[in-house]
Design a protein around this motif. Sequence first.
Motif, mmCIF file in Angstrom:
data_model
loop_
_atom_site.group_PDB
_atom_site.id
_atom_site.type_symbol
_atom_site.label_atom_id
_atom_site.label_comp_id
_atom_site.label_asym_id
_atom_site.label_seq_id
_atom_site.Cartn_x
_atom_site.Cartn_y
_atom_site.Cartn_z
ATOM 1 N N ILE A 11 0.495 -0.936 -0.200
ATOM 2 C CA ILE A 11 -0.087 -0.007 -0.077
ATOM 3 C C ILE A 11 0.936 1.493 0.271
ATOM 4 N N HIS A 12 2.298 1.074 0.767
ATOM 5 C CA HIS A 12 2.882 2.145 1.579
ATOM 6 C C HIS A 12 3.181 2.767 -0.063
ATOM 7 N N ASP A 13 3.930 1.430 -1.041
ATOM 8 C CA ASP A 13 4.543 1.528 -2.337
ATOM 9 C C ASP A 13 3.443 2.215 -3.303
ATOM 10 N N ILE A 14 2.514 1.795 -3.180
ATOM 11 C CA ILE A 14 1.211 2.495 -4.790
ATOM 12 C C ILE A 14 0.994 3.889 -4.272
ATOM 13 N N VAL A 15 0.416 4.026 -3.077
ATOM 14 C CA VAL A 15 0.761 5.847 -2.413
ATOM 15 C C VAL A 15 1.067 6.323 -3.237
ATOM 16 N N MET A 16 2.926 5.735 -3.215
ATOM 17 C CA MET A 16 4.067 6.511 -3.119
ATOM 18 C C MET A 16 4.118 6.972 -4.412
ATOM 19 N N SER A 17 3.882 5.571 -5.812
ATOM 20 C CA SER A 17 3.920 5.908 -6.662
ATOM 21 C C SER A 17 3.306 6.775 -7.794
ATOM 22 N N VAL A 18 1.922 6.529 -7.138
ATOM 23 C CA VAL A 18 1.011 7.614 -7.446
ATOM 24 C C VAL A 18 1.386 9.598 -7.549
ATOM 25 N N CYS B 47 4.527 8.288 8.554
ATOM 26 C CA CYS B 47 5.073 7.848 7.161
ATOM 27 C C CYS B 47 4.579 8.277 5.734
ATOM 28 N N LEU B 48 3.381 8.150 5.058
ATOM 29 C CA LEU B 48 2.939 8.574 4.846
ATOM 30 C C LEU B 48 2.486 9.975 3.885
ATOM 31 N N VAL B 49 2.203 10.475 5.361
ATOM 32 C CA VAL B 49 1.883 12.070 5.558
ATOM 33 C C VAL B 49 3.595 12.562 5.458
ATOM 34 N N ALA B 50 4.281 12.343 5.509
ATOM 35 C CA ALA B 50 5.370 13.292 5.713
ATOM 36 C C ALA B 50 5.895 13.004 4.142
ATOM 37 N N GLU B 51 5.711 12.094 3.908
ATOM 38 C CA GLU B 51 6.500 11.928 2.153
ATOM 39 C C GLU B 51 5.843 12.268 1.583
ATOM 40 N N VAL B 52 4.523 12.429 1.176
ATOM 41 C CA VAL B 52 3.749 12.801 0.752
ATOM 42 C C VAL B 52 3.973 14.485 0.720
ATOM 43 N N SER B 53 3.055 14.881 1.994
ATOM 44 C CA SER B 53 3.365 15.971 1.685
ATOM 45 C C SER B 53 4.958 16.795 1.584
ATOM 46 N N SER B 54 5.496 16.343 1.536
ATOM 47 C CA SER B 54 6.988 17.165 1.346
ATOM 48 C C SER B 54 7.151 17.397 -0.489
ATOM 49 N N SER B 55 6.202 17.452 -0.655
ATOM 50 C CA SER B 55 5.542 17.875 -2.398
ATOM 51 C C SER B 55 4.989 19.253 -1.785
ATOM 52 N N PHE B 56 4.268 19.472 -1.272
ATOM 53 C CA PHE B 56 3.211 20.467 -1.209
ATOM 54 C C PHE B 56 4.079 21.990 -1.073
ATOM 55 N N SER B 57 4.020 23.221 -1.273
ATOM 56 C CA SER B 57 4.308 24.810 -1.267
ATOM 57 C C SER B 57 3.151 25.435 -0.869
ATOM 58 N N VAL C 246 8.827 17.419 11.941
ATOM 59 C CA VAL C 246 9.193 17.717 10.730
ATOM 60 C C VAL C 246 8.835 17.683 9.375
ATOM 61 N N ALA C 247 7.534 16.978 9.498
ATOM 62 C CA ALA C 247 6.763 17.113 8.492
ATOM 63 C C ALA C 247 6.522 18.778 7.731
ATOM 64 N N LEU C 248 5.785 19.235 9.117
ATOM 65 C CA LEU C 248 5.063 20.825 8.672
ATOM 66 C C LEU C 248 6.725 21.699 8.707
ATOM 67 N N GLU C 249 7.440 21.226 9.142
ATOM 68 C CA GLU C 249 9.099 22.560 9.123
ATOM 69 C C GLU C 249 8.839 21.780 7.458
ATOM 70 N N LEU C 250 8.944 21.145 7.167
ATOM 71 C CA LEU C 250 9.697 21.401 6.006
ATOM 72 C C LEU C 250 8.896 21.613 4.702
ATOM 73 N N VAL C 251 6.911 21.437 4.881
ATOM 74 C CA VAL C 251 6.062 22.238 4.496
ATOM 75 C C VAL C 251 6.721 24.180 4.567
ATOM 76 N N GLU C 252 6.745 24.359 5.112
ATOM 77 C CA GLU C 252 7.113 25.577 5.671
ATOM 78 C C GLU C 252 8.233 26.260 4.752
ATOM 79 N N ALA C 253 9.081 25.415 5.106
ATOM 80 C CA ALA C 253 10.671 25.195 4.455
ATOM 81 C C ALA C 253 10.570 25.700 2.663
ATOM 82 N N ASN C 254 9.557 24.772 2.245
ATOM 83 C CA ASN C 254 9.107 24.817 1.199
ATOM 84 C C ASN C 254 8.678 26.229 0.440
ATOM 85 N N ILE C 255 7.508 26.224 1.134
ATOM 86 C CA ILE C 255 6.315 28.271 1.382
ATOM 87 C C ILE C 255 7.527 28.809 0.890
#
Length: 953
Positions: free
Chosen positions: A853-860, A889-899, A924-933
């Motif tokens: 499941i993790h691999d499928i969600v991340m491939s999309v 983990c899924l939330v952190a990985e997917v949200s790494s593309s948010f900006s 960390v996930a929120l910190e990275l999104v804020e940095a992306n923005i």
Amino acid sequence: MSKGFYISKGLGIGAVILTLSAIAGVVTMIIMYRVEISGMNPTARPTFAPTTPFPTGPPPKMRLPGDLVPESYTLFLQPHFYTRIEDVVNVTSPNQTLTFTGNSTVNFRCVRMTKTIFIHSKNLSLTDVRVMNRDANEPIDVLEQYHHDVTDFFEIQLGDVLEQEGNYSLFTAFQGEMKEEESVGLYISKYKEGVPAYGDDAAADRYVAASQFQATHAREVFPCFDEPALKATFLVTVIHRRGTLALGNSEMSDNRVIDEEWQVTSLHPTRKMSTYLLAFVVSEFESVTSTPTHKRVKSNIYARPAAIKAGHADYAASIAGKMLEYFEGRFEIDFPQRKIDHVAVADMPGAMENWGLIIYGELALLFDQEKSSSLHKETITNYFGHELAHQWFGNLVTCNWWNELWLNEGFASYMTFFAVDNVEPSWNIKDVWAVSALDDVLDWDSTNASHALNASMDSIQTPDQIDQMFSMISYTKGALVLRMLADLLTQGTFDKGVNMYLKAFQYQTATSADLWHYLQKAVVEDGGHTKVAEVMDSWTNQIGYPIITINTTSGEVCQKSSVEDSDVVWHVPIRFGSQTSAPPLFMLTSDTVIKDELISKDGEWILANINVAGYYKVNYNPENWDLLLAQLERNLTALFCLQVIPLINRGQLVGDTFNLAKKKVVNVTLALNATRFLRNEREYLPWKTAVTNLRYFKKMFDRSEVYGPMQAYLRKQVKGLYYHVQRNDTDCLNCTVPPLNLPEQHLQITAIETACGSELPECVEMATNQFKDWMTTSINRIDTDLRSTIYCHAVAAGGEAEWEFLWKRFQNITEILEQEVYLSALGCTRKVWLLNRFLEYSLDTEMIRKLAIHDIVMSVAKNEAGLALAWNFIRARYSEMPENVCLHCLVAEVSSSFSTEFELYEVKQFQTEANITDGRYMEVALELVEANIAWVKENKQTVLEWFQKESAS
């Protein structure tokens, strides 16, 4: 363990049982045990008197009190599962049986007088508890017993005092449940045996019982002193169903049938080791023996019978003995057992270094000569090197507590590449690993995800805190810091000190101070003057890394922490050179110094961190940057890769500029300028570094007006490389060409991935033509090394027909090795409705194995057309996902593309809605999104103009 990671254990019966060797004794034990558990009635929590001369409450801070030191365990374990449901006879229900029963006797010594025993136990029903005074051969009354849920302590209050230096034993009988959703404790793994015909669902389910005890899961299988420093020997007996095979840490001493349903396997005593390294596997697996054989140790590769028959374990068998022999020679200590088994289990993530019984996921051990990419051999050798290195670093000598886990994992990661280089010297992977690993870990090492290599002991107490130490910091930073130290001391002195350390602490635990002591001893013996502890404490006791700034007009050298508002200082070994000289290494121990040797003479460039030995990034004055980048373009244009600047440093210069741009130390245009020379670069390492860093730009801008000019620039840069790597087998079928070596394979894949990913027409046409040939002829002639890339870009360029073709073939594959390639490619389609269908399929465990499941969600999610779909799917369907799916983990990985601010709001809202309690990951996930923005706001216009200009020229 390769994080990936895991462990296991067993049980024992009583002082009388210990003397029995006849099979009748085992039968008696089973009968007695079943009678005992039939009347199980848990004891209520006791009420204590207000005063007592001995403490009765749990010890402070989640740690055992240290009153008792285990010496040996005798363990009997009986897993009650069925390996094949369809063959079960004389049972009232076809359901799988997931219970296990057993008993354990632990012999221990009392080092401080006490009236209470604390031992770890979790999710176990204890049906009998007895304490013996071994010195007097007398029982000790058990007055009260109960469980502390928070600490996992089982507390036993005694009628008599345990005397200092007295010898005692604790017998416990227990039962528990094997896990299905998680690969921890004692768990069940399911696989398909047999390959069904096309459209047929005839492959049968088969089941394996396996263990994973690292870091704190041994207590879920039997009561034990579950801390790494409390080492003991283990005498294990496994009672298992007839026709199955039981494996453990040590070789078999006896195997007998006891009735129509059961047989018993007894194992020789283990070496003295930590509880987390105990392991079991019960299966119908078959094996192949390592060839060439080791002179003393038998190495076996175990896997599904079909995989063994198909030769999928043959590559692992060809390197197992060689690597073991290499490490024995390097460390000057023989592997202390007569066998070592390597076992492939379908749902195991990564691998686990259990002493003498290493358990791997199938992807980490099996290689299909016909269908696997030859690059998959690199994965297998890396896992092999890591887990075998652990037999010395972790198993023979263990970190004293989990706060210094890097002594296990950092050493195993560092030593991996020496072993791989020894068995596959043509690969030359050490430089690629060093540059890519440095870039990867530095992104983490100044965020809230980071921690010191030597975390404070008080901060690492709970199982969750312990698990968080299994991080990129412990594995990768630990390895890179050791690499830097070896360069500083010289490899010979470093190896000498390490070998003395291993010999001094074998079968014991150690700390980083112990390591520094023996490295210092080697330094002194070799006539050196480095103060090892003084240098290394600055690298192991604080987070972050130094950013070194060199001004080549004044010779000024400064260091600044990558962590904001930090004024810490490191002892930084700096090795540098110029166009005409290579001065020796010097140590920077303050904020700022002046070095005349670093003043540029006659317009020469200066290059620091030669061979990328240091764990830091380097910035220069603008004039020196201009000289370095001009040198790159001049070399490659005129003389095609003349190594004036070494290959590893060409990769480093790209990585440093991008890292410094993220830190706002340099302008983003400097990083982009550092990619210009790639138009004429024909080596893998610089391209790999550039593509990895530019991936961040694609994630940030793939939904904006920057994307078009960026794609145009990439097409222009990669076109020459694409034609350089073109071989007959990439643009024609049925061609015979010489095989590529590993670096050439990596370069070819990177070139085609980048060319097709940037929509170079020639590349997209090549991919679609090869895929259409497969669809038309049903003969797959696509190079196995290129299948993942070709499948993805053909599906992306195609429509429903291409997707359905691949999906139908996926349904008829039982090999996890091949499934991974298909799942990744199916997420590449740009048809939104197909992506939604794929996400829905991920929840159907009849179609998709749970761990996928993790691999499928991340491939999309990595697909620009699928990011929003994947995010909405997580938010809407998270409650339907199996327990083994790591939601944070899924939330952190997917949200790494948010900006965007709205996406940040959605992540915060979902954290509350889903009650995601792992604050560290979400922080960390929120910190990275804020940095992306912030990064996008600051750099978007500059980046757009740069790509527009460069793509038009």
